[in-house]
Design a protein around this motif. Structure first.
Motif, PDB file in Angstrom:
ATOM      1  N   LYS A 114       0.809  -1.216   0.000  1.00 22.27           N
ATOM      2  CA  LYS A 114       0.000   0.000   0.000  1.00 22.27           C
ATOM      3  C   LYS A 114       0.845   1.270   0.000  1.00 22.27           C
ATOM      4  CE  LYS A 114      -0.505  -0.254   5.031  1.00 22.27           C
ATOM      5  NZ  LYS A 114      -1.446  -0.537   6.158  1.00 22.27           N
ATOM      6  N   GLY A 115       2.036   1.189   0.568  1.00 27.76           N
ATOM      7  CA  GLY A 115       2.905   2.358   0.615  1.00 27.76           C
ATOM      8  C   GLY A 115       3.398   2.801  -0.740  1.00 27.76           C
ATOM      9  N   ASP A 116       3.371   1.880  -1.719  1.00 27.38           N
ATOM     10  CA  ASP A 116       3.834   2.217  -3.065  1.00 27.38           C
ATOM     11  C   ASP A 116       2.857   3.134  -3.794  1.00 27.38           C
ATOM     12  OD1 ASP A 116       6.103   0.617  -2.806  1.00 27.38           O
ATOM     13  OD2 ASP A 116       5.018  -1.178  -3.479  1.00 27.38           O
ATOM     14  N   TYR A 117       1.630   3.255  -3.276  1.00 24.67           N
ATOM     15  CA  TYR A 117       0.598   4.010  -3.984  1.00 24.67           C
ATOM     16  C   TYR A 117       0.132   5.251  -3.228  1.00 24.67           C
ATOM     17  CZ  TYR A 117       0.849  -0.404  -6.383  1.00 24.67           C
ATOM     18  OH  TYR A 117       1.325  -1.505  -7.043  1.00 24.67           O
ATOM     19  N   GLY A 118       0.845   5.571  -2.160  1.00 24.36           N
ATOM     20  CA  GLY A 118       0.633   6.852  -1.511  1.00 24.36           C
ATOM     21  C   GLY A 118      -0.470   6.893  -0.471  1.00 24.36           C
ATOM     22  N   TYR A 119      -0.396   7.940   0.343  1.00 24.41           N
ATOM     23  CA  TYR A 119      -1.287   8.140   1.483  1.00 24.41           C
ATOM     24  C   TYR A 119      -1.980   9.494   1.304  1.00 24.41           C
ATOM     25  CZ  TYR A 119      -2.395   8.795   6.537  1.00 24.41           C
ATOM     26  OH  TYR A 119      -3.000   9.023   7.752  1.00 24.41           O
ATOM     27  N   VAL A 120      -3.307   9.452   1.153  1.00 24.98           N
ATOM     28  CA  VAL A 120      -4.117  10.666   0.986  1.00 24.98           C
ATOM     29  C   VAL A 120      -4.799  10.990   2.306  1.00 24.98           C
ATOM     30  CG1 VAL A 120      -6.100  11.710  -0.176  1.00 24.98           C
ATOM     31  CG2 VAL A 120      -4.546  10.217  -1.461  1.00 24.98           C
ATOM     32  N   PHE A 121      -4.643  12.223   2.769  1.00 26.02           N
ATOM     33  CA  PHE A 121      -5.296  12.655   4.007  1.00 26.02           C
ATOM     34  C   PHE A 121      -6.342  13.709   3.644  1.00 26.02           C
ATOM     35  CE2 PHE A 121      -6.090  14.546   8.059  1.00 26.02           C
ATOM     36  CZ  PHE A 121      -5.803  13.558   9.000  1.00 26.02           C
ATOM     37  N   VAL A 122      -7.598  13.444   4.014  1.00 21.59           N
ATOM     38  CA  VAL A 122      -8.716  14.309   3.646  1.00 21.59           C
ATOM     39  C   VAL A 122      -9.191  15.118   4.846  1.00 21.59           C
ATOM     40  CG1 VAL A 122     -11.070  14.392   2.742  1.00 21.59           C
ATOM     41  CG2 VAL A 122      -9.438  12.696   1.851  1.00 21.59           C
ATOM     42  N   LEU A 123      -9.349  16.419   4.644  1.00 19.62           N
ATOM     43  CA  LEU A 123      -9.911  17.295   5.659  1.00 19.62           C
ATOM     44  C   LEU A 123     -11.243  17.820   5.129  1.00 19.62           C
ATOM     45  CD1 LEU A 123      -6.582  17.880   5.508  1.00 19.62           C
ATOM     46  CD2 LEU A 123      -7.155  19.244   7.509  1.00 19.62           C
ATOM     47  N   GLY A 124     -12.335  17.254   5.614  1.00 14.58           N
ATOM     48  CA  GLY A 124     -13.652  17.640   5.138  1.00 14.58           C
ATOM     49  C   GLY A 124     -14.723  17.132   6.074  1.00 14.58           C
ATOM     50  N   SER A 125     -15.970  17.400   5.751  1.00 17.31           N
ATOM     51  CA  SER A 125     -17.074  16.930   6.576  1.00 17.31           C
ATOM     52  C   SER A 125     -17.235  15.412   6.435  1.00 17.31           C
ATOM     53  CB  SER A 125     -18.367  17.623   6.151  1.00 17.31           C
ATOM     54  OG  SER A 125     -18.741  17.206   4.847  1.00 17.31           O
ATOM     55  N   LYS A 126     -18.066  14.837   7.302  1.00 13.85           N
ATOM     56  CA  LYS A 126     -18.264  13.385   7.260  1.00 13.85           C
ATOM     57  C   LYS A 126     -18.801  12.943   5.907  1.00 13.85           C
ATOM     58  CE  LYS A 126     -20.492   9.544   9.650  1.00 13.85           C
ATOM     59  NZ  LYS A 126     -21.263   9.116  10.839  1.00 13.85           N
ATOM     60  N   SER A 127     -19.740  13.690   5.336  1.00 14.27           N
ATOM     61  CA  SER A 127     -20.354  13.283   4.073  1.00 14.27           C
ATOM     62  C   SER A 127     -19.463  13.609   2.881  1.00 14.27           C
ATOM     63  CB  SER A 127     -21.724  13.943   3.912  1.00 14.27           C
ATOM     64  OG  SER A 127     -21.603  15.358   4.004  1.00 14.27           O
ATOM     65  N   ALA A 128     -19.178  14.894   2.668  1.00 12.80           N
ATOM     66  CA  ALA A 128     -18.381  15.305   1.510  1.00 12.80           C
ATOM     67  C   ALA A 128     -16.954  14.772   1.602  1.00 12.80           C
ATOM     68  CB  ALA A 128     -18.375  16.823   1.389  1.00 12.80           C
ATOM     69  N   GLY A 129     -16.381  14.811   2.809  1.00 11.94           N
ATOM     70  CA  GLY A 129     -15.019  14.307   2.988  1.00 11.94           C
ATOM     71  C   GLY A 129     -14.935  12.817   2.719  1.00 11.94           C
ATOM     72  N   SER A 130     -15.968  12.083   3.128  1.00 11.10           N
ATOM     73  CA  SER A 130     -15.981  10.639   2.888  1.00 11.10           C
ATOM     74  C   SER A 130     -16.043  10.323   1.402  1.00 11.10           C
ATOM     75  CB  SER A 130     -17.172   9.993   3.604  1.00 11.10           C
ATOM     76  OG  SER A 130     -17.008  10.060   5.002  1.00 11.10           O
ATOM     77  N   LEU A 131     -16.803  11.125   0.637  1.00  8.07           N
ATOM     78  CA  LEU A 131     -16.870  10.925  -0.814  1.00  8.07           C
ATOM     79  C   LEU A 131     -15.499  11.117  -1.460  1.00  8.07           C
ATOM     80  CD1 LEU A 131     -20.225  12.732  -1.706  1.00  8.07           C
ATOM     81  CD2 LEU A 131     -19.778  10.264  -1.756  1.00  8.07           C
ATOM     82  N   ALA A 132     -14.808  12.178  -1.038  1.00  9.38           N
ATOM     83  CA  ALA A 132     -13.467  12.425  -1.585  1.00  9.38           C
ATOM     84  C   ALA A 132     -12.518  11.298  -1.205  1.00  9.38           C
ATOM     85  CB  ALA A 132     -12.950  13.770  -1.072  1.00  9.38           C
ATOM     86  N   ALA A 133     -12.627  10.835   0.043  1.00  9.76           N
ATOM     87  CA  ALA A 133     -11.743   9.770   0.522  1.00  9.76           C
ATOM     88  C   ALA A 133     -12.007   8.457  -0.205  1.00  9.76           C
ATOM     89  CB  ALA A 133     -11.933   9.597   2.029  1.00  9.76           C
ATOM     90  N   LEU A 134     -13.268   8.099  -0.367  1.00 12.66           N
ATOM     91  CA  LEU A 134     -13.608   6.869  -1.094  1.00 12.66           C
ATOM     92  C   LEU A 134     -13.172   6.933  -2.545  1.00 12.66           C
ATOM     93  CD1 LEU A 134     -17.151   5.781   0.156  1.00 12.66           C
ATOM     94  CD2 LEU A 134     -15.038   4.430   0.226  1.00 12.66           C
ATOM     95  N   ALA A 135     -13.313   8.112  -3.147  1.00  6.65           N
ATOM     96  CA  ALA A 135     -12.877   8.280  -4.536  1.00  6.65           C
ATOM     97  C   ALA A 135     -11.371   8.072  -4.652  1.00  6.65           C
ATOM     98  CB  ALA A 135     -13.259   9.673  -5.033  1.00  6.65           C
ATOM     99  N   ALA A 136     -10.624   8.638  -3.717  1.00  7.48           N
ATOM    100  CA  ALA A 136      -9.163   8.470  -3.725  1.00  7.48           C
ATOM    101  C   ALA A 136      -8.793   6.999  -3.605  1.00  7.48           C
ATOM    102  CB  ALA A 136      -8.541   9.273  -2.584  1.00  7.48           C
ATOM    103  N   LEU A 137      -9.490   6.282  -2.720  1.00  4.26           N
ATOM    104  CA  LEU A 137      -9.196   4.861  -2.502  1.00  4.26           C
ATOM    105  C   LEU A 137      -9.533   4.047  -3.749  1.00  4.26           C
ATOM    106  CD1 LEU A 137      -8.180   3.062  -0.143  1.00  4.26           C
ATOM    107  CD2 LEU A 137     -10.575   2.509   0.306  1.00  4.26           C
ATOM    108  N   ASN A 138     -10.696   4.320  -4.341  1.00  4.37           N
ATOM    109  CA  ASN A 138     -11.124   3.560  -5.518  1.00  4.37           C
ATOM    110  C   ASN A 138     -10.358   3.941  -6.777  1.00  4.37           C
ATOM    111  OD1 ASN A 138     -13.855   1.784  -5.214  1.00  4.37           O
ATOM    112  ND2 ASN A 138     -13.751   3.367  -3.652  1.00  4.37           N
TER     113      ASN A 138
END
Length: 452
Positions: A224-248
């Motif tokens: 997992k370290g080969d593909y980077g670590y994204v840290f999201v600062l946002g609300s539970k709803s909008a931030g979660s969408l950004a985080a899930l998008a980054a993961l997918n």
């Protein structure tokens, strides 16, 4: 990737100065137009498609006259405008072969295909009342509509509503403005006797295509370290969408600051983790103090939404490792912060390219100006994606895009490349959605990333 131009006359003059006669350019334009008309005519069930040309009096109309000469049988109606010398020359050739123009305004219901050769890219004002009435009648017709180079009256209403626009020599920026989206139809580029690259040399603006897409490539032996670590600062709803998008979209590890995400796949952190490769911030974020923190200046950033409410964004805008992703209203706020000038969304809509370039002449970061045709620009390099559609006009689509950009940056894509490829992928997913577009949403967008 295709080059764009703002002033096509300069390209024509350059080609003429290099030895390509204007008549030769016109002949090639007309031949290309005729070939595309024939292709469209073959799609019709009618054995003999009835083709109608609407002609102004300039060189755009002269291109149409050349096309008429290449076709077996068609009809043409002149609107009575002042005729250029090249038009007169092409008209005389047709008359010499016995061609007869329609004397009365045609009944559009009698035609299967209508070709707009009234005005080209030289028109910079609204057309007269007679032409307005003609355009309204043409638009009501069920015939296939083709525009030569540019739909007549583009930028005003009514505009010829083309199913297909045959762009001569080089793609015009005007065809990719948001206001043009509903009127240009599919855009095809025609050669004028020289390769597109040579015709439009030294271009700095480009249209991105499906074949330009580059994704994160996973190695068989990796972690997992080969593909980077994204840290999201946002609300539970909008931030979660950004985080899930980054993961997918390929990030190896994703965390959300504060409350638990609505997905167990996203880590929850109560403080900012300095080990992250990129910070993605703004979506639903109320506390913008992050923008002033030391850590914000140490890692690449993707800033969205609420970040454009604070002047604390200003020091970051000089950074090349920052991507900002405003929608039009947010862009006008940012425009005021940077240039201390008012800009309405209506003014922006009239020329998004101009205002995007103007803002980027004062900043160094990557700007992603969201819209029907999203613009990606950094300094003097501009790219546009026209593959998106109205399915993306839903809350959360922008949050997903921010997360996708962050994922690519975490995987070591330069900021500009990350923005280009994320926007392209984002648009392609929406384009491939075959169901009712009202049913599309941010979660479907995230899930569909697996199909790229």
């Amino acid at each position: 990737m295709k080059a764009l131009c703002k002033n096509p006359k300069e390209l024509d003059l350059r080609a003429i100065n290099k030895g390509l006669d204007e008549l030769l350019l016109m002949e090639n334009a007309g031949i290309a137009l005729a070939k595309n008309i024939k292709k469209q005519a073959k799609k019709l069930k009618a054995k003999k498609a009835r083709i109608l040309f609407l002609l102004g009096g300039g060189n755009n109309a002269a291109d149409g006259l050349v096309a008429i000469r290449q076709l077996k049988k068609c009809y043409a109606y002149k609107l009575g405008f002042k005729e250029s010398e090249l038009f007169k020359k092409q008209e005389q050739i047709l008359l010499n072969y016995g061609f007869k123009f329609l004397e009365k305004e045609p009944n559009f219901k009698n035609f299967d295909l209508i070709v707009d050769c009234i005005f080209g890219s030289g028109l910079n004002k609204e057309v007269d009342e007679k032409t307005v009435l003609l355009l309204k009648k043409a638009n009501k017709s069920k015939a296939i509509k083709i525009a030569c180079d540019i739909p007549t009256n583009l930028g005003f209403l009514p505009c010829f509503k083309a199913d297909l626009t045959i762009c001569m020599g080089a793609l015009k920026e005007a065809l990719l403005q948001d206001f043009a989206k509903s009127h240009v139809g599919k855009i095809k580029l025609a050669k004028l006797g020289i390769s597109h690259k040579n015709f439009n040399q030294n271009a700095t603006a480009f249209l991105l295509e499906k074949k330009d897409l580059k994704l994160i490539q996973r190695k068989k032996v990796s972690n997992k370290g080969d593909y980077g670590y994204v840290f999201v600062l946002g609300s539970k709803s909008a931030g979660s969408l950004a985080a899930l998008a980054a993961l997918n979209f390929g990030a190896g590890l994703v965390a959300l600051l504060g409350e638990d995400s609505f997905s167990p796949l996203i880590m929850s952190k109560q403080s900012i983790d300095e080990r992250a490769n990129v910070f993605c911030a703004g979506m639903g974020l109320e506390d913008l103090s992050f923008l002033k923190s030391d850590i914000a200046f140490k890692k690449p950033l993707v800033l969205d939404a609420n970040c454009f409410l604070s002047r604390d964004i200003l020091p970051h805008l000089k950074r090349e490792d920052l991507v900002i992703t405003p929608h039009p209203k947010e862009f006008t706020r940012l425009y005021k912060i940077v240039l201390n000038a008012e800009l309405s969304t209506e003014e922006l809509f009239k020329d998004r390219f101009f205002y995007a370039k103007k803002l980027c002449s004062h900043i160094n970061c990557v700007l992603v100006l969201k819209g029907a045709n999203t613009i990606i620009i950094q300094k003097d390099k501009l790219f546009v994606v026209n593959l998106g559609n109205e399915a993306l006009a839903k809350g959360g689509s922008g949050d997903v895009l921010a997360g996708m950009i962050a994922a690519l940056i975490a995987a070591n894509f330069p900021a500009l490349e990350a923005a280009k490829n994320a926007v392209l992928a984002h648009s392609l997913v929406a384009k491939r959605y075959k169901f009712n577009k009202n049913s599309f949403d941010a979660m479907k967008l995230i899930k569909a990333l697996k199909c790229l």
